[in-house]
Design an enzyme around this catalytic site. Structure first.
Site, PDB file in Angstrom:
ATOM      1  N   TRP A 110      18.034   9.067  -5.185  1.00 50.93           N
ATOM      2  CA  TRP A 110      17.812   7.718  -4.658  1.00 50.93           C
ATOM      3  C   TRP A 110      18.291   7.577  -3.220  1.00 50.93           C
ATOM      4  O   TRP A 110      17.644   6.911  -2.405  1.00 50.93           O
ATOM      5  CB  TRP A 110      18.449   6.667  -5.573  1.00 50.93           C
ATOM      6  CG  TRP A 110      17.552   6.393  -6.731  1.00 50.93           C
ATOM      7  CD1 TRP A 110      17.677   6.851  -8.015  1.00 50.93           C
ATOM      8  CD2 TRP A 110      16.333   5.635  -6.705  1.00 50.93           C
ATOM      9  NE1 TRP A 110      16.620   6.423  -8.777  1.00 50.93           N
ATOM     10  CE2 TRP A 110      15.785   5.670  -8.010  1.00 50.93           C
ATOM     11  CE3 TRP A 110      15.669   4.926  -5.718  1.00 50.93           C
ATOM     12  CZ2 TRP A 110      14.591   5.024  -8.342  1.00 50.93           C
ATOM     13  CZ3 TRP A 110      14.477   4.276  -6.043  1.00 50.93           C
ATOM     14  CH2 TRP A 110      13.954   4.331  -7.338  1.00 50.93           C
ATOM     15  N   ASP A 184      23.610   0.505  -2.859  1.00 52.40           N
ATOM     16  CA  ASP A 184      22.587   0.360  -3.889  1.00 52.40           C
ATOM     17  C   ASP A 184      23.313   0.541  -5.219  1.00 52.40           C
ATOM     18  O   ASP A 184      23.657   1.653  -5.600  1.00 52.40           O
ATOM     19  CB  ASP A 184      21.509   1.425  -3.687  1.00 52.40           C
ATOM     20  CG  ASP A 184      20.478   1.457  -4.810  1.00 52.40           C
ATOM     21  OD1 ASP A 184      20.629   0.701  -5.795  1.00 52.40           O
ATOM     22  OD2 ASP A 184      19.532   2.260  -4.716  1.00 52.40           O
ATOM     23  N   LYS A 208      17.975  -2.299 -15.194  1.00 52.62           N
ATOM     24  CA  LYS A 208      18.856  -1.332 -15.830  1.00 52.62           C
ATOM     25  C   LYS A 208      20.012  -2.016 -16.553  1.00 52.62           C
ATOM     26  O   LYS A 208      20.313  -1.704 -17.695  1.00 52.62           O
ATOM     27  CB  LYS A 208      19.380  -0.339 -14.788  1.00 52.62           C
ATOM     28  CG  LYS A 208      18.257   0.419 -14.085  1.00 52.62           C
ATOM     29  CD  LYS A 208      18.768   1.286 -12.962  1.00 52.62           C
ATOM     30  CE  LYS A 208      17.618   1.912 -12.182  1.00 52.62           C
ATOM     31  NZ  LYS A 208      16.766   2.813 -12.959  1.00 52.62           N
TER      32      LYS A 208
END
Length: 377
Positions: A110, A184, A208
Site C-alpha cells: 500500500w 493511512d 475493514k
C-alpha cells in the site's frame, strides 16, 4: 472437523476477509430492522435526502461518536468522503503537497501504491524502504532520509497485504523533520489508540474496521486546510468539504449510517475496566497472540514477518508444503472459516482478524489448523 461441529445451528461462519470485511452481527441485525423504516420516518436511510433533518441527525451523531471513540482533538476536522484509500493517495498530495515534495516510507504494497500515485502531483521522495527485506520488517526510523523541504511524510501504519504494523508512531520532530505526518490507517483504525500529537492527517477506507465499502474517513488538522492545488476537484478539496460539513456533494449516506452504528457498537464494548478502543485493543492483542503463538510453535505453518512489527489485524501465513494449499482452503470452507486465501501478490494464507472478529473465531481457526496439521503431517 465439520462446519456443524464448529458452528452450532443458527450461527454464522467466521469471515476472515481483508476487506470488505466482517461487521458486528448486532450492527447488521439493527440495520436490517431499520431497512424499510428508519425510526418511524417512513423511509429507508438509502431513500433519505442527505440534507434532510433525519440524515442530518445520523451524520452529526456519527461524527460525534468517532471523535469520542478515537479521542480526536477539537483542532482536527472529521470528514466523510468517498474514493477509498486509493483515492486518498491522490487527494492527499493534491491538498497537502503544494506541488513541491513529500516523503514516503515504503513498508509494503500500500505504501508503494501511495508513493507512485503521489508522483503525479509532486516530487515523491522515498525516505526509507524495506524492499530489501522483502517487506518483512520496518526500516529503523534512525535510517530514514527525510527531506528538509517535505510538505508531509506518508506512512501506511498497517500494511494489509504484507501483515506489518507500526506499534507506535514515529516522532518526526525528533528525527529532524517539521513536516506533518500523514497516516493511512485503513486496516487498523479503531483497533488501537492514535497519538494525535504526532499526526497531521489520517485517512482510511471504512470497509475493514468501520463499516461497508464506499465511505472514507479523513481526519485532518486545521492548519492543513486551504492549500489545495488548482487542479484539485472541488469535491476533494479538504477545506471545501470541511466548510460544508461533508455535505458539499451527496455523501455516501448508507456508509455513514452503517459506520455510525459500528461506532456505537465500539463505544459499548468493555474489557474489564476498559471501554471502547482501549477494550478492543486488549481483545486484539489476545487474538493476535493466540494465532501467532500457534503458528510459531508449528513447523507446518510459517509467518515471515519480524515479531516486532507483526500486524494484529492481518496475519499472513504459509503452509510449509504449499501443494496442500487447496486442500487447506477447501477444508476451511467446510469448517465455516471463510476467505483465508492470501493476496495474489504474496500467496499463502491470510487471516484478517479485525474488531468484529471474536476471540472464538480465532480459536476456531487455530483448532482447524491444528487438526489439518495432525491429519496431513
Amino acid at each position: 472437523m465439520t462446519q456443524q461441529q464448529l458452528h452450532p445451528a443458527g450461527t454464522r461462519p467466521y469471515n476472515f476477509s481483508a476487506g470488505p470485511a466482517a461487521m458486528p452481527e448486532s450492527v447488521l441485525q439493527r440495520a436490517a430492522s431499520e431497512m424499510l423504516d428508519w425510526q418511524g420516518s417512513g423511509m429507508s436511510v438509502m431513500e433519505m435526502s442527505h440534507r434532510g433533518k433525519e440524515f442530518g441527525a445520523i451524520c452529526t451523531g456519527a461524527e460525534a461518536d468517532i471523535r469520542t471513540l478515537l479521542a480526536v482533538p477539537e483542532h482536527f476536522h472529521i470528514l466523510f468522503m468517498q474514493g477509498g484509500g486509493l483515492g486518498e493517495n491522490a487527494i492527499v498530495p493534491m491538498n497537502l503537497s503544494r506541488g513541491t515534495a513529500a516523503d514516503f516510507v515504503i513498508t509494503g504494497s500500500w505504501s508503494i501504491k501511495s508513493q507512485k500515485e503521489a508522483q503525479r502531483y509532486c516530487t515523491a521522495n522515498i525516505a526509507a524502504s524495506n524492499a530489501g527485506d522483502h517487506h518483512t520488517r520496518l526500516p529503523d526510523p534512525s535510517t530514514w532520509q527525510l527531506s528538509k523541504d517535505a510538505s508531509y511524510v506518508h506512512l501506511c501504519t498497517n500494511e494489509t497485504i504484507n501483515g506489518i504494523e507500526f506499534q507506535q508512531l514515529p516522532d518526526l520532530a525528533a528525527l529532524g523533520s517539521d513536516a506533518p505526518l500523514v497516516i493511512d490507517f485503513s486496516s487498523h483504525v479503531a483497533s488501537r489508540s492514535v497519538d494525535w500529537r504526532r499526526v497531521g492527517l489520517a485517512f482510511g477506507g471504512a470497509q475493514k474496521n468501520l463499516g461497508p465499502a464506499g465511505l472514507t474517513l479523513v481526519i485532518v488538522r486545521d492548519d492543513l486546510l486551504g492549500h489545495a492545488l488548482e487542479i484539485c476537484p472541488s469535491a476533494f478539496n479538504y477545506k471545501i468539504v470541511a466548510d460544508n460539513k461533508s455535505m458539499y456533494n451527496t455523501p455516501p449516506t448508507w456508509g455513514i449510517y452503517m459506520a455510525g452504528l459500528t461506532f456505537q457498537w465500539l463505544l459499548q464494548q468493555t474489557e474489564g475496566a476498559l471501554t471502547g478502543v482501549a477494550a478492543m485493543e486488549q481483545r486484539n492483542i489476545a487474538k493476535a497472540r493466540l494465532l501467532y503463538d500457534f503458528i510459531d510453535a508449528s513447523s507446518f505453518y510459517l509467518n515471515k514477518i519480524d515479531p516486532g512489527c507483526r500486524s494484529r489485524m492481518n496475519v499472513p501465513f504459509f503452509l510449509a508444503d504449499e501443494s496442500r494449499n487447496d486442500a487447506f482452503l477447501a477444508g476451511a470452507r467446510e469448517a465455516g472459516l471463510l476467505q483465508l486465501k492470501g493476496h495474489k501478490s504474496v500467496g499463502g494464507m491470510r487471516a484478517s482478524i479485525y474488531n468484529a472478529m471474536p476471540l472464538e473465531g480465532v480459536r476456531a481457526l487455530v483448532s482447524y489448523m491444528r487438526e489439518f496439521e495432525r491429519s496431513h503431517a
